[in-house]
Structures are given as structure tokens and as C-alpha cells.
Design a protein around this motif. Structure first.
Motif, mmCIF file in Angstrom:
data_model
loop_
_atom_site.group_PDB
_atom_site.id
_atom_site.type_symbol
_atom_site.label_atom_id
_atom_site.label_comp_id
_atom_site.label_asym_id
_atom_site.label_seq_id
_atom_site.Cartn_x
_atom_site.Cartn_y
_atom_site.Cartn_z
ATOM 1 N N UNK B 100 79.345 85.058 76.317
ATOM 2 C CA UNK B 100 79.965 84.037 75.424
ATOM 3 C C UNK B 100 79.091 83.996 74.347
ATOM 4 N N UNK B 101 79.921 83.736 73.181
ATOM 5 C CA UNK B 101 79.137 83.356 71.985
ATOM 6 C C UNK B 101 79.655 82.008 71.530
ATOM 7 N N UNK B 137 88.360 88.519 72.858
ATOM 8 C CA UNK B 137 87.242 87.922 72.194
ATOM 9 C C UNK B 137 86.970 88.425 70.763
ATOM 10 N N UNK B 138 86.612 87.610 70.121
ATOM 11 C CA UNK B 138 86.178 88.025 68.642
ATOM 12 C C UNK B 138 84.826 88.263 68.426
ATOM 13 N N UNK B 139 84.295 87.655 69.410
ATOM 14 C CA UNK B 139 82.731 87.489 68.969
ATOM 15 C C UNK B 139 81.537 88.418 69.769
ATOM 16 N N UNK B 140 81.937 88.657 70.956
ATOM 17 C CA UNK B 140 81.008 89.609 71.926
ATOM 18 C C UNK B 140 81.346 91.233 71.740
ATOM 19 N N UNK B 141 82.300 91.475 71.167
ATOM 20 C CA UNK B 141 82.650 93.136 71.242
ATOM 21 C C UNK B 141 82.653 93.405 72.715
ATOM 22 N N UNK B 142 82.944 92.600 73.725
ATOM 23 C CA UNK B 142 83.429 92.823 75.141
ATOM 24 C C UNK B 142 82.399 93.184 75.923
ATOM 25 N N UNK B 143 81.371 94.118 75.585
ATOM 26 C CA UNK B 143 80.126 94.813 76.671
ATOM 27 C C UNK B 143 79.933 93.719 77.316
ATOM 28 N N UNK B 144 79.386 92.474 76.832
ATOM 29 C CA UNK B 144 78.436 91.546 77.793
ATOM 30 C C UNK B 144 79.528 90.765 78.734
#
Ligand code: FES
Ligand code: FES
Lengths: 791, 163
Positions: B100-101, B137-144
Motif C-alpha cells: 500500500x502507498x 490501485x493507482x499508486x503501487x503498480x500492483x506488483x507489491x
């Protein structure tokens, strides 16, 4: 400065202190704030791209039970608007009005506002507002807007040209290069015309505001997700005509900002005014359609470039013309992003002769303003596509062409003909590392054999620079940028030796609270648990010159270091007195104040000294009680982050679908404070960059001027299955200008994403001669390119 | 004042009667009438998943349902996951793996992740990407986030843990 071996937190993936409430659903976002007595605002927005407003009948809405007030432009007498803070010479100013005065200029422009008991009721009342619109001809295309006879968006300005700004390509000696000579001398002249699509941050949380006017104390508290609360406070007070001392901005958790929240918006004025009128808290939460129509857009440019090269691949000159589609009003930063495009387009290359004209153009669209990357990604798209086109024309490998033209590691500081001074980096090393990571030679070989099997694999390289740590205030002054470039930090040590750090930075998800605590803990050499970070309250936190951005923590971190240096010096002076030693013989180390050489015997803890500083019974002559310091750091220079990305994709030539094979990142953002968070920032910025490269676009209908992508079903953001895993590697070239060597990094990931993808797709389809010169490269757009090429 | 209706919402194990306009969404009732603001609104048209809650064990988008339709169902919101410091493995994994960011998508992501693992205790990264495709999700790019869900699945298979 803490030396390396004492460093405990910088460079460590410290867990985020931000997370604890967020994973429990106990974050406090703007929509979660509702003081007693709150009433709700809804905004009527223009359904037309361009229409005169001959009158608004508010009677029925006002008569509705539960409605408190209706605001129209007529109620804004004496209320100002927000100035453009970047006022380039010759730029025709057209500030964004709070409510469309007499004419609406884009779909979604605020026309009136209603305040009622609930949002549901306020929306009911919007339906009862009767606006007499006279529809005017509109224009939603930059070239059409410049054509003779085009509808004029702002009559006061004469025509739709907001500014024509020229970069003459001044070199380190202060003289312009010989651009005509370069083109005469060239063996090859390569041209490109690029459409960089309009898209934006589209944070998952929409904007929102809660304004609380206290008529007895004459204070206005505004809860806002602004990234630059100090500036909002200054400008809001001016617009409302109240003293700035009356205004307090409180920042809650922010659900994503991506630069869009750097701007000041009409709603800031509207909620404040309504609260002042009604004497009650007024809340406004943007809905998704409003967010897509009325939060600033970004990027859109039409670029034309010509590159002069010699047959050995040396780039002799680059000239360009960038048309920036500004939308209907200049918003906060004016044409700033397009200016940055002109300044950054020479990228990592030694291009002695450069010329670029940047033209800001008004259209009937949402204002185009601040968005992650701010003109840099657009510049990278142009130059990196040009490098690939040139490589193909000359029959030189695209990696090799880049290598031959790169600025070398021993050529810094480098005076770019775009006007920036690059501080440091090792561009060829980053390229080499990226090629190695992606196994470039092997992928190239496989590409051949796969093609024979009907698999169209492409490799796209894009190198980038990101000029960040926006800068010395004096330079911003030269650029007619009306804010400072500094950041302040206040650090207070309490009587028990714990630290509270006050920053003007606003955490928007990038982990600023954690990283600044890491810097402070290292600097004080105390446990990070003993550092608290306070942000988001203009009554407590220092004025920020420039405000928060993904790439500002570096500047804020130096302010922390400098403030703590002052605290340590004071602790040493006070401690020396207590230890009955000469201050020169006393040093601060390990969170203790000790006599040098007698650390075991004659030593005090920070808490011992702090307690004494507060009692103030035995302070040295002239020393002020307590233990705190404020430092406002104005950067000595810009920092330049840099790197190379390589994208490998397979293109399905029957459908235009792009499949990921690999994505490699090598970045160099100087000293890294928190590696895990840096990875997160890179991945996140890449998702913004690739979103705009592949999917995201604000599409306007030429016929009607309507924004067609005003739901998340039409405006497509990347989902889990659209993005690859990113393989990230770092080089570390510390910035020579900043204490700590940090560079800004939170935006860099989006710089090379679009050209890396476009270069990969063009490479996959090189046998068809397909050029990818427009973003986003949607499957349908790509399919038509393939189709036209006869594939 | 428009007409209201009374409905009993069973949320996180407690039943509460609320009086709402029939047009009020479940999401708004959870946030405004029950004060559980961990359920977020990102689009209000069923695309983003920020408003995800579990209803009788299934993920639903609370922005697409009316509050008055939810009577009788067992609803779990993010506030019903983990108790105090005894966090659910999914919550711990999101924090540890930096899933999460800004945190705005996070309640929905955590609930969706719990749902995925409850149906597939050992999901591959590709399966996670496909199964969670309805949450943005707009922050993480999903990978994490993918890494977080995988890590949580591993912990849950040894420690147990469900919604
Ligand atoms: S708010 Fe319900 S899906 Fe977006
Ligand atoms: S963490 Fe910000 S939207 Fe997912």
C-alpha cells in the motif's frame, strides 16, 4: 554529516509508520471528516464545451426544503481567483475563475454551487437550476484552435495562442549553437510528429474539501488534500480578501495526488465562501465524473521534431515545435509543463545545436496542468522516439546510437542547451546495466527466430533524465516562477530527549513520514521510534516554498539534516558547560554529548542535555533555553535523476494486443533513503507512465466538444492484468550538491515508460514499417496502424 | 426530508437498525450511519473496488447495492478484519511487503485478497492478478500487492486465519 559507518536508518527498508491505521481502515481521508453541523455542496457544471450563460434561475432550487444557498458568478463580486504562478514572459494570463463568468469554456466548468443538508439533496437542487445557455462554436484540437477563424476561447486575449516561447539552445559559453549549420552539415535528417495523449493522475480518491468558518474568531479552517498547503493558504486568503493569518489548512490522509493536487482549484474558493456565508462547515466531495472533468488533465502535446545526424550516428542538431493543449484556462502552473518539455528534450545526449519553440494553445477542454513528471515524460517520448527512428534510418543498433551520443560520466556539471545544468550521473553505465539485465544480445537473437515462427517480439529502450529538486529560488525567479524552491524543517527535542520533526511536506502515499524519520534518527543517532513527524497543519508546520511532490523529499531531507546540525551544535555547547569542558573538546556521537577521548567518563545523553536546556538553570551565557531549531534549505542546484528502461513485448498482429515479456529498470536517484519505498515509487510511477502509454486517455468528441471518457468504464486505468512485473536495478551516483546526496525520485518511473513501450512496439513491427507516434497505443489504434501497413 | 425506511444491518458481528432513504447506497449507510469509514468510495459506479465488503462470505461492491437490500446479510468491512494488534495475516503482509502507498484502495484490496485466498489457498501471481482484477490501485503498480497476497497466503496456510 553522519558518516557511513554510523548510518543506521538511511538505506534501510524501515517499515512504514503510515501503514498501521491504513491497513485497519482507520485512515482519515477527506470524506471521513464531518464536523458537527456540516452541510454539503454540489456543483453544477457546464454540459457544453463553449456556451454563453445568459442567466441562471435559482428560485426553484432555493425554494427546495433543505437547501441553504445557491452560489452563481453574481455572488462572487469582490472575490478573486488564483493566479498562475509560472508567468513566463509574454504569457497571456487567463486565470481559472471560481465560477464561469458569463461564459463556460469547457465541459465540466463550474457554473453554480448549491449547499444543502445532504449531498443527495444538493444534487436534487442542481436539477432545479435553470441555466439559459447560448451554445457557441467550440474547438478541441490544437491545430484547429490556431487556424484562422477558430472560435476564440478567451476574447480578451485576442486569439488562442497563449504564448510562443523559444529555446534558442544556449551552450555553456552563453551563445546559441548553429542549428542551421548542423542541418546543412547532416548526412541524414530524421523527422517525427508525435501526439502525446491527454491523461492524468486520476487518483483513486477524488478531491474533496471541508471548510469551517468561525465568525467569532474570524478564522477559516480548510481541510484539503492540497500538496502545497502553504501556497494554498496564501492564495486562498488573497482570493477571499481575508488576512492570511485567519486561514489554517489541515491535511488529512490523501488517497493519491500525483501532482494534480499541486494546483489550486475553484472549489477551494467555493466551499470557503459558502462556509463564510452560512457560518457552518461546508463539505464537498467530488464524484468520479467531476474528477475526470474538472481535476486538471495533463500531458497533451503535439510535437514536431527534426534531428540532424551524421552517418556515424552523431546527433548534430535537434529542432522542434511543441504545441501544448492548455485547455480553456491557465491553471496554477500555466504552460510550465510544456516549458519543461522544451528544457529537457535533449535528454542524456550531447546535442550541441538545439532549438525548440513551445506554443501554449487554448482549447475548449479541461485545463492541462500539473501531473507527475510535469513535461518530462512528454520530452522523453519525443527524443527517445527520435533516437529510435534515427537508429533505424542509419542502420545502427538503437542502444549503440544512444551510447555514441551520451554525456560521459566525467563531463558533469553539464550545461544543457535546454538551459538546465545536470549535476551528475553515469548514463552509459546505466544503459549498460539495463542491457545486461535484459540480456540484450540474447533477446535480439531470439527476436529473429521468433519472428520466423510468427511471434512479433520487440525491444524498446528509453533513457531519461529527471531534473528535480526544483531549485535554487533565485533560478526560479529567473524563470518567472513565483514561489520559492526551498523547504523548511523544524526539529524540537523534548526534555526527555525525543524528537518531533515538523515538515511542510505532505505525505500522499510515498512514505514521507517514514523517510524523514529515518533521516532524523540517523542524524541524531537515536532510535527511530523516538522521532515523531508532524505534517499537514499550516499552524504548526513550516512554510514550504515549492510544496510536496514525489521528488521533493530530497530537499526536505536536507532541511532536516541542517536543522539537526544546529541542534547538535547547541547540545554540544550546553553539554560542554555541564561537563565543564571547552566546547571544542566536546562532540556529539551516538546520541550522546561527550568529552573527546573521555567518552566513558565524561558523557551526557541527549535527554540529560535536553532536560537542562528546558530547566535553563545552567545555560552558557547568551544561550536560549529549550532545544529546537528551524532550518529553511534552499537547494544549491537542481539534481538530475537518470536511468534507462528496457521493455520487451510481443505484439499480436491480428488484434493489436500487446503482451509483456519483460520490463527492466535501471535508475540512479543518488543516495537511497528507503529501498523498499523507492521500489514502490518506481513501480507506481511506471503504472502511471504505462497507463498513459497503453490505455488512459481523455477523449473529446470533435463534433460536440464532449468529454467522452468521464467514467472509469470509458477512461481505462491499468488493472492488475495490464501491467508486468518490473525488474528494478539501481546505480547510485550521489548528488554532489545536496547534503546526503539524495535526488528526487518519486516521479522518474513515468519518464521513460511511454517511449520504452512505443519503441518496443515499433521494433516488433519493424518489418511492416509501423511507427508508434501517438499515445496511448490502444489495441484498436495499434490494429489500425498494422492494418494500414498491410500487416 | 425524503421518506426513510428502517433496516437492520449486521456488520462485523453486530446488528444495528438504521433509518435510511431507500435510495441510499449500502456504502453510504456503512460510512455515514454506522460510522465505519474504512469502506471507501472511488467511483460509485462499480469499477474500482474501493468499496468492497464481504457479504455472507462473498465480495460485493457496496456502492452498487442499496442499504435497504442488505438487511439480514452478514457483512464484514475492513474494521471487522483483525482485532486490535492481532492483525490478520493479510494486513501484516500488506504492510511488510509494501502493498500500500496512499492506502485508499487498501481496505478493498485486503478484503479481496482474503477472498482470493479463501477460495485458492496457494494462488500463483498470475491467478492473483486475474482474481483481483476488479480492484484498482493507482499508486503501487500492483506488483507489491501481488507479493503481499502471496505472502499472506503462505502465512495463512501455516497459521490459519480467515475473515
Ligand atoms: S466505489 Fe464501488 S466500485 Fe468504485
Ligand atoms: S495505495 Fe493508493 S490507490 Fe492503492
Amino acid at each position: 554529516m553522519t558518516t557511513t559507518q554510523e548510518t543506521r536508518w538511511i538505506g534501510v527498508s524501515a517499515p512504514r509508520r503510515e501503514d498501521a491505521p491504513l491497513i485497519r481502515g482507520r485512515g482519515r481521508y477527506i470524506a471521513d471528516i464531518e464536523p458537527a453541523g456540516t452541510v454539503h455542496m454540489a456543483i453544477l457544471r457546464s454540459p457544453y464545451a463553449h456556451a454563453r450563460i445568459n442567466g441562471i434561475d435559482t428560485a426553484a432550487a432555493e425554494a427546495l426544503d433543505g437547501v441553504y444557498c445557491v452560489l452563481t458568478a453574481a455572488d462572487l463580486e469582490g472575490i478573486g481567483d488564483f493566479p498562475t504562478i509560472w508567468r513566463l514572459p509574454g504569457q497571456k494570463e487567463s486565470n481559472t475563475p471560481a465560477l464561469a463568468p458569463g461564459k463556460a469554456r469547457y465541459v465540466g466548468e463550474p457554473v453554480a454551487a448549491v449547499v444543502a443538508d445532504s449531498r443527495y439533496m444538493a444534487e436534487d437542487a442542481l436539477d432545479l437550476l435553470d441555466v439559459d445557455y447560448e451554445i457557441l462554436d467550440h474547438v478541441v484540437d490544437v491545430e484547429a484552435a490556431l487556424a484562422d477563424g477558430a472560435p476564440v476561447i478567451n476574447e480578451d486575449l485576442g486569439d488562442n495562442t497563449i504564448i510562443e516561447y523559444t529555446f534558442p539552445g544556449i551552450n555553456a559559453l552563453g551563445v546559441a549553437g548553429d542549428i542551421d549549420g548542423a542541418f546543412e552539415e547532416a548526412d541524414e535528417i530524421v523527422s517525427g510528429r508525435f501526439k502525446v495523449g491527454r491523461y492524468s493522475g486520476v487518483a483513486l480518491e477524488t478531491r474533496g474539501l471541508v471548510a469551517e468558518w468561525d465568525d467569532l474568531r474570524q478564522t477559516l479552517t480548510l481541510h484539503s488534500g492540497s500538496q502545497v498547503a502553504s501556497l494554498l493558504r496564501t492564495e486562498l486568503a488573497a482570493a477571499l480578501g481575508i488576512p492570511e493569518t485567519s486561514v489554517r489548512i489541515l491535511t488529512p490522509n490523501i488517497g493519491g495526488a500525483f501532482g494534480n493536487q499541486w494546483d489550486r482549484y475553484p472549489e477551494d474558493i467555493l466551499v470557503s465562501l459558502a462556509s463564510m456565508k452560512l457560518g457552518r462547515p461546508v463539505k464537498w466531495i467530488e464524484d468520479r465524473r467531476e474528477a475526470l472533468q474538472a481535476t486538471v488533465h495533463g500531458r497533451e502535446q503535439l510535437q514536431e521534431w527534426q534531428l540532424a545526424a551524421s552517418s556515424d550516428g552523431t546527433v548534430l542538431g535537434l529542432k522542434g515545435r511543441v504545441l501544448s493543449d492548455q485547455g480553456a484556462h491557465l491553471h496554477s502552473v500555466g504552460i510550465g509543463p510544456a516549458w519543461v518539455t522544451g528544457a529537457a528534450a535533449v535528454n542524456q545526449y550531447k546535442i550541441a545545436n538545439y532549438h525548440c519553440d513551445v506554443v501554449g494553445v487554448a482549447t475548449n477542454k479541461t485545463p492541462n496542468s500539473t501531473f507527475r513528471g510535469f513535461g518530462g515524460p512528454e520530452a522523453m517520448f519525443g527524443i527517445e522516439r527520435m533516437m529510435d527512428k534515427t537508429a533505424r534510418r542509419l542502420g545502427i543498433d538503437p542502444a549503440e546510437l544512444r551510447r555514441r551520443n551520451m554525456i560521459q560520466a566525467d563531463e558533469f556539471p553539464y550545461f544543457s542547451p535546454g538551459g538546465a545544468v545536470y549535476d551528475s550521473g553515469n548514463y552509459p553505465a546505466a544503459l549498460a546495466k539495463a542491457l545486461e539485465a535484459v540480456e540484450y544480445d540474447k533477446v535480439r537473437e531470439e527476436q529473429q527466430s521468433l519472428r520466423e515462427q510468427g511471434v512479433y517480439r520487440g525491444i524498446g529502450i528509453a533513457s531519461y533524465i529527471h531534473v528535480s529538486g526544483f531549485g535554487p529560488s533565485a533560478i526560479l525567479g529567473i524563470l518567472d516562477y513565483y514561489t520559492g524552491g526551498y523547504e523548511g524543517s523544524t526539529v524540537k527535542i523534548d526534555p526527555h530527549g525525543r524528537a518531533t520533526l515538523y515538515t511542510g511536506m505532505i505525505p500522499m502515499g510515498q512514505g514521507t513520514e517514514t523517510t524523514l524519520a529515518q533521516v532524523a534518527a540517523d542524524q541524531l543517532e537515536i532510535d527511530i521510534a523516538n522521532v515523531r513527524v508532524v505534517w499537514g497543519d499550516t499552524d504548526q508546520t513550516p512554510y514550504t516554498g515549492f510544496g510536496s511532490a514525489g521528488s521533493r523529499s530530497n530537499v526536505a531531507a536536507v532541511a532536516v539534516i541542517k536543522a539537526i546540525e544546529e541542534i547538535k551544535a547547541k547540545a554540544v555547547r550546553i553539554g560542554a558547560g555541564l561537563l565543564e569542558a571547552d566546547p571544542d573538546d566536546v562532540a556529539y556521537a551516538d546520541g550522546r554529548i561527550s568529552v573527546k577521548g573521555a567518552e566513558e567518563m565524561r558523557s551526557l545523553t541527549l535527554a540529560d542535555v535536553a532536560q537542562q536546556a528546558y530547566w535553563a538553570h545552567k545555560l552558557p551565557e547568551g544561550e536560549q533555553p529549550t532545544l529546537e531549531a528551524t532550518y529553511v534549505y534552499d537547494p544549491a542546484n537542481f539534481t538530475t535523476a537518470c536511468g534507462t528502461h528496457v521493455a520487451v513485448v510481443d505484439v499480436d498482429i491480428d488484434t493489436g494486443k500487446i503482451d509483456w515479456v519483460k520490463y527492466v529498470v535501471v535508475d540512479d536517484a543518488g543516495t537511497i533513503i528507503n529501498p523498499l519505498l523507492v521500489e514502490g515509487q518506481i513501480q507506481g510511477a511506471l503504472s502511471n507512465g504505462l497507463g498513459g502509454a497503453m490505455l488512459e486517455e481523455f477523449v473529446y468528441d470533435e463534433e460536440t466538444g464532449q468529454l467522452l471518457s468521464s467514467t472509469l468504464m470509458d477512461y481505462l486505468v491499468p488493472s492488475f492484468t495490464d501491467l508486468p512485473d518490473f525488474e528494478i536495478h539501481h546505480l547510485v551516483t550521489p548528488s554532489p550538491h545536496t547534503e546526503g546526496g539524495f535526488k528526487g525520485m518519486g516521479e522518474a518511473g513515468c519518464f521513460p515508460a511511454a517511449p520504452a513501450l512505443a519503441n518496443a512496439v515499433a521494433d516488433a513491427l519493424s518489418h511492416l514499417g509501423v511507427e508508434v507516434d501517438q499515445t496511448p497505443v490502444t489495441p484498436s489504434r495499434l490494429w489500425s496502424l498494422i492494418d494500414q501497413a498491410g500487416g | 426530508m425524503a421518506e426513510t425506511m428502517s433496516v437492520v444491518l449486521n456488520v462485523n458481528g453486530a446488528g444495528r437498525s438504521v433509518s435510511v432513504e431507500p435510495r441510499k447506497t449500502l456504502a453510504d449507510a456503512i460510512r455515514e450511519d454506522l460510522g465505519l469509514t474504512g469502506t471507501h468510495l472511488g467511483c460509485e459506479h462499480g469499477v474500482c473496488g474501493a468499496c468492497t465488503v464481504l457479504m455472507d462470505g462473498e465480495v460485493v461492491r457496496s456502492c452498487l447495492m442499496l442499504a435497504v437490500q442488505a438487511g439480514g446479510a452478514e457483512i464484514t468491512t475492513i474494521e471487522g478484519i483483525g482485532a486490535g494488534d492481532d492483525l490478520h495475516p493479510m494486513q501484516r503482509a500488506f504492510s511488510e511487503y509494501h502493498g500500500l502507498q496512499c492506502g485508499f484502495c487498501t481496505p478493498g484490496m485486503i478484503l479481496a485478497g482474503i477472498d482470493v485466498v479463501s477460495r485458492n489457498p496457494d494462488p500463483s501471481p498470475q491467478e492473483i492478478r486475474e482474481e483481483m482484477g476488479g480492484n484498482i490501485c493507482r499508486c503501487t503498480g500492483y506488483q507489491k500487492i501481488v507479493e503481499s497476497v502471496q505472502a499472506a497466503a503462505a502465512i495463512m496456510s501455516t497459521e490459519g486465519g480467515s475473515a
